[in-house]
Design an enzyme around this catalytic site. Structure first.
Site, short mmCIF file in Angstrom:
data_model
loop_
_atom_site.label_atom_id
_atom_site.label_comp_id
_atom_site.label_asym_id
_atom_site.label_seq_id
_atom_site.Cartn_x
_atom_site.Cartn_y
_atom_site.Cartn_z
N ARG A 93 3.12 -4.64 16.68
CA ARG A 93 1.73 -4.18 16.54
C ARG A 93 0.78 -5.28 17.03
O ARG A 93 -0.30 -5.01 17.54
CB ARG A 93 1.44 -3.80 15.08
CG ARG A 93 2.35 -2.70 14.55
CD ARG A 93 2.17 -2.49 13.06
NE ARG A 93 2.49 -3.69 12.30
CZ ARG A 93 2.28 -3.83 10.99
NH1 ARG A 93 1.75 -2.83 10.30
NH2 ARG A 93 2.61 -4.95 10.36
N HIS B 74 -1.81 -8.89 1.95
CA HIS B 74 -1.51 -7.63 2.65
C HIS B 74 -2.65 -7.36 3.64
O HIS B 74 -2.93 -8.20 4.48
CB HIS B 74 -1.35 -6.54 1.58
CG HIS B 74 -0.77 -5.24 2.06
ND1 HIS B 74 -0.12 -5.08 3.25
CD2 HIS B 74 -0.77 -3.99 1.48
CE1 HIS B 74 0.27 -3.82 3.38
NE2 HIS B 74 -0.13 -3.13 2.34
N SER C 293 0.83 -1.22 0.00
CA SER C 293 0.00 0.00 0.00
C SER C 293 0.86 1.26 0.00
O SER C 293 0.56 2.23 -0.72
CB SER C 293 -0.95 0.00 1.19
OG SER C 293 -0.27 -0.26 2.40
N ASP D 79 -2.17 -8.45 11.61
CA ASP D 79 -3.51 -8.88 11.20
C ASP D 79 -4.04 -10.06 12.00
O ASP D 79 -5.22 -10.40 11.90
CB ASP D 79 -3.50 -9.23 9.70
CG ASP D 79 -3.23 -8.01 8.85
OD1 ASP D 79 -3.77 -6.95 9.19
OD2 ASP D 79 -2.47 -8.11 7.88
N HIS E 280 5.86 -12.66 7.57
CA HIS E 280 6.05 -11.27 7.14
C HIS E 280 7.23 -11.20 6.18
O HIS E 280 8.18 -11.96 6.31
CB HIS E 280 6.31 -10.34 8.33
CG HIS E 280 6.04 -8.91 8.01
ND1 HIS E 280 7.00 -8.09 7.47
CD2 HIS E 280 4.90 -8.18 8.10
CE1 HIS E 280 6.46 -6.89 7.27
NE2 HIS E 280 5.19 -6.92 7.63
N1 CMX Z 1 1.39 -19.71 5.96
C1 CMX Z 1 1.85 -20.61 5.05
N2 CMX Z 1 2.89 -20.38 4.26
C2 CMX Z 1 3.53 -19.22 4.41
C3 CMX Z 1 3.15 -18.26 5.36
C4 CMX Z 1 2.01 -18.54 6.15
N3 CMX Z 1 1.54 -17.67 7.04
N4 CMX Z 1 3.98 -17.20 5.26
C5 CMX Z 1 4.86 -17.48 4.29
N5 CMX Z 1 4.59 -18.69 3.77
C6 CMX Z 1 5.24 -19.35 2.61
C7 CMX Z 1 5.11 -18.43 1.41
O1 CMX Z 1 3.84 -18.57 0.78
C8 CMX Z 1 6.27 -18.89 0.55
O2 CMX Z 1 5.87 -20.08 -0.10
P1 CMX Z 1 6.35 -20.38 -1.61
O3 CMX Z 1 7.83 -20.51 -1.52
O4 CMX Z 1 5.64 -21.65 -1.95
O5 CMX Z 1 5.91 -19.21 -2.43
C9 CMX Z 1 7.32 -19.24 1.59
O6 CMX Z 1 6.62 -19.44 2.84
C10 CMX Z 1 8.36 -18.16 1.79
O7 CMX Z 1 7.70 -16.94 2.07
P2 CMX Z 1 8.39 -15.81 2.98
O8 CMX Z 1 9.63 -15.38 2.27
O9 CMX Z 1 8.51 -16.26 4.38
O10 CMX Z 1 7.29 -14.66 2.96
P3 CMX Z 1 6.98 -13.62 1.80
O11 CMX Z 1 7.83 -12.43 2.02
O12 CMX Z 1 6.99 -14.24 0.46
O13 CMX Z 1 5.45 -13.26 2.13
C11 CMX Z 1 3.61 -12.75 3.50
C12 CMX Z 1 5.10 -12.52 3.28
C13 CMX Z 1 3.14 -11.82 4.62
C14 CMX Z 1 2.84 -12.40 2.24
C15 CMX Z 1 3.38 -14.23 3.90
O14 CMX Z 1 4.02 -14.50 5.14
C16 CMX Z 1 1.92 -14.61 4.00
O15 CMX Z 1 1.32 -14.95 2.97
N6 CMX Z 1 1.31 -14.54 5.24
C17 CMX Z 1 -0.11 -14.78 5.40
C18 CMX Z 1 -0.90 -13.56 4.94
C19 CMX Z 1 -0.70 -12.41 5.89
O16 CMX Z 1 -0.80 -12.55 7.09
N7 CMX Z 1 -0.49 -11.21 5.33
C20 CMX Z 1 -0.43 -9.97 6.13
C21 CMX Z 1 0.96 -9.37 6.23
C22 CMX Z 1 0.92 -8.07 6.99
C23 CMX Z 1 0.22 -7.02 6.20
O17 CMX Z 1 0.78 -6.57 5.18
O18 CMX Z 1 -0.91 -6.68 6.52
#
Ligand code: CMX
Length: 433
Positions: free
Chosen positions: A325, A269, A239, A371, A316
């Site tokens: 947070r 996000h 964002s 979140d 994250h």
């Molecule tokens: N559950 C399952 N798998 C997860 C995970 C979770 N909570 N968090 C990361 N992973 C997976 C990723 O999908 C990725 O898988 P692939 O290699 O198959 O693509 C792998 O672990 C590596 O990811 P990462 O480097 O640890 O995390 P990213 O920087 O790619 O993504 C985020 C960060 C937040 C998108 C991810 O942790 C996620 O999808 N979390 C759940 C959604 C969430 O809570 N989002 C809110 C974030 C805060 C905000 O912006 O509001």
């Protein structure tokens, strides 16, 4: 001193630092980019500038150099409240200084004079299908007000990059003042029989929001905490970066914020707070409304992971520990609602999810983010319509991204235009072609 006067001084002091960096050190290297970073969403690539907040992977966010507890302790609060005025926080984000009582009062007044939302915004919202997602409505309302932009008018009348921050500030403050009214209107139109409470121009932003939502104290304090916690997380998140990118084309704050809000609406996000509640409610539903045991939760988490979905609210892109947070909101729950069923499940998840994510072996950060907690508090105060939660995030996020917009114009930041390569070029660089 008035916010605008103080900001003018800060900008004048800051500009030579940027000029010097550019003139004398423009060629100095900040870092390198690997193929993994190029393909992997620019993770960790140092390519943005902001002084408003900084995110340390282990410590979490600092706003203007202060941790969240320091911010809460330092800023002026309404009498009897635990959390500061949002208006004082706005002053602090823009100037880097804690406002005096008088400066806080002036800033509150400046916002109070801007809360009036044009009727056509409500008409537009009413013309939308009632089942449109609240984020779609929120972003549409912001975009519709673009015709009010002082920045766009300033551009039409002859742009001056030295003073462009002034109309940007006008737009930013109009937006921050109006967003709570728009959010509450969407909420009550969709979920409270379309019965509304007009904004009360004598109140501060947090109290006014609680009043318009129709929820008693301490929801005013919850609103202050919530908006401040969600405001800013340095510049690289979707964002913030989107708002900055769109603004770099000198699109006005309305265009830029609406775009940023669309990014916030993504499930990876801001939508994750809605997804967290939806996910937890699924557990309850499966068990006929009963609070799950740890074993039942464990099974449900594995089911989620094995079906290729993410556990919402965990992980994250930058953080490598529990999001402060999250901790702040957890502290709130421990103090005000320790026996809340949903909070107890959230606490159980905190005990279980990290160990499972570690075992799963993919997520770099197994700890909860903001979140994972925020929906629980909203639910407790009767805001159970979880598809609204990201709008609340959006009202808060606007504060940070718009403060950044003002500073980006003040420092004359350039049009953003990174370079792309083809796959063949990368293979060439890697020596595998
Ligand atoms: N559950 C399952 N798998 C997860 C995970 C979770 N909570 N968090 C990361 N992973 C997976 C990723 O999908 C990725 O898988 P692939 O290699 O198959 O693509 C792998 O672990 C590596 O990811 P990462 O480097 O640890 O995390 P990213 O920087 O790619 O993504 C985020 C960060 C937040 C998108 C991810 O942790 C996620 O999808 N979390 C759940 C959604 C969430 O809570 N989002 C809110 C974030 C805060 C905000 O912006 O509001």
């Amino acid at each position: 001193m008035l916010l605008k006067e103080k900001l003018a001084i800060k900008i004048e002091e800051h500009r030579p630092r940027i000029t010097r960096l550019l003139k004398e050190h423009g060629d100095t290297k900040v870092g390198e980019v690997t193929i993994e970073q190029l393909i992997g969403g620019a993770r960790g690539v140092k390519m943005l500038l902001t002084d408003i907040s900084y995110l340390d992977p282990m410590e979490g966010i600092r706003f203007r150099g202060k941790t969240i507890p320091e911010v809460f302790a330092a800023l002026p609060k309404p009498e009897g409240a635990d959390y500061p005025y949002v208006e004082a926080f706005w002053f602090f984000l823009l100037t880097g200084e804690v406002p005096t009582a008088e400066e806080t009062e002036e800033t509150i007044k400046a916002f109070q004079g801007r809360t009036c939302v044009p009727q056509y915004v409500f008409d537009l919202l009413r013309a939308m299908p009632i089942d449109a997602h609240p984020m779609t409505m929120f972003s549409t309302a912001i975009l519709a007000m673009q015709r009010e932009s002082k920045f766009a008018q300033f551009y039409q009348e002859g742009y001056n990059r030295m003073t462009a921050w002034e109309p940007a500030l006008e737009d930013a403050m109009n937006l921050v003042a109006r967003l709570p009214t728009i959010a509450a209107y969407i909420y009550r139109m969709k979920y409270r029989s379309d019965i509304h409470r007009s904004c009360n121009p004598g109140m501060d932003l947090g109290s006014n929001f609680a009043y318009m939502m129709g929820i008693d104290a301490p929801y005013d304090d919850v609103a202050r905490m919530y908006f401040i916690l969600h405001s800013d997380h340095e510049s690289g998140n979707v964002s913030a970066h989107t708002t900055h990118l769109v603004g770099s084309a000198l699109s006005d704050p309305y265009y830029a914020l609406s775009a940023g809000i669309n990014g916030l609406a993504g499930p990876l996000h801001g939508l994750a707070n809605q997804e967290t509640l939806r996910w937890v409610q699924n557990v309850f539903m499966r068990l006929g409304g009963k609070v799950p045991t740890k074993e039942e939760l464990r099974n449900f988490i594995w089911e989620t992971l094995n079906s290729g979905q993410v556990v919402p609210g965990y992980g994250h892109a930058v953080l490598r520990r529990t999001d402060p947070r999250y901790s702040q909101q957890r502290d709130y729950c421990l103090k005000h609602m320790p026996n809340d069923e949903l909070f107890q499940v959230t606490s159980m998840l905190y005990e279980i999810v990290p160990e499972i994510l570690r075992e799963h072996g993919k997520a770099k950060n197994p700890w909860p983010n903001v979140d994972a907690q925020s929906g629980v508090i909203q639910w407790h105060y009767g805001v159970t319509e979880y598809d609204f939660y990201t709008v609340l995030f959006g009202v808060g996020r606007a504060i940070g991204v718009l403060a950044n917009y003002v500073w980006a114009r003040a420092l004359g930041m350039s049009l953003e235009r990174p370079k792309s390569l083809t796959t063949a070029m990368l293979e060439d660089i890697a020596g595998i072609s």
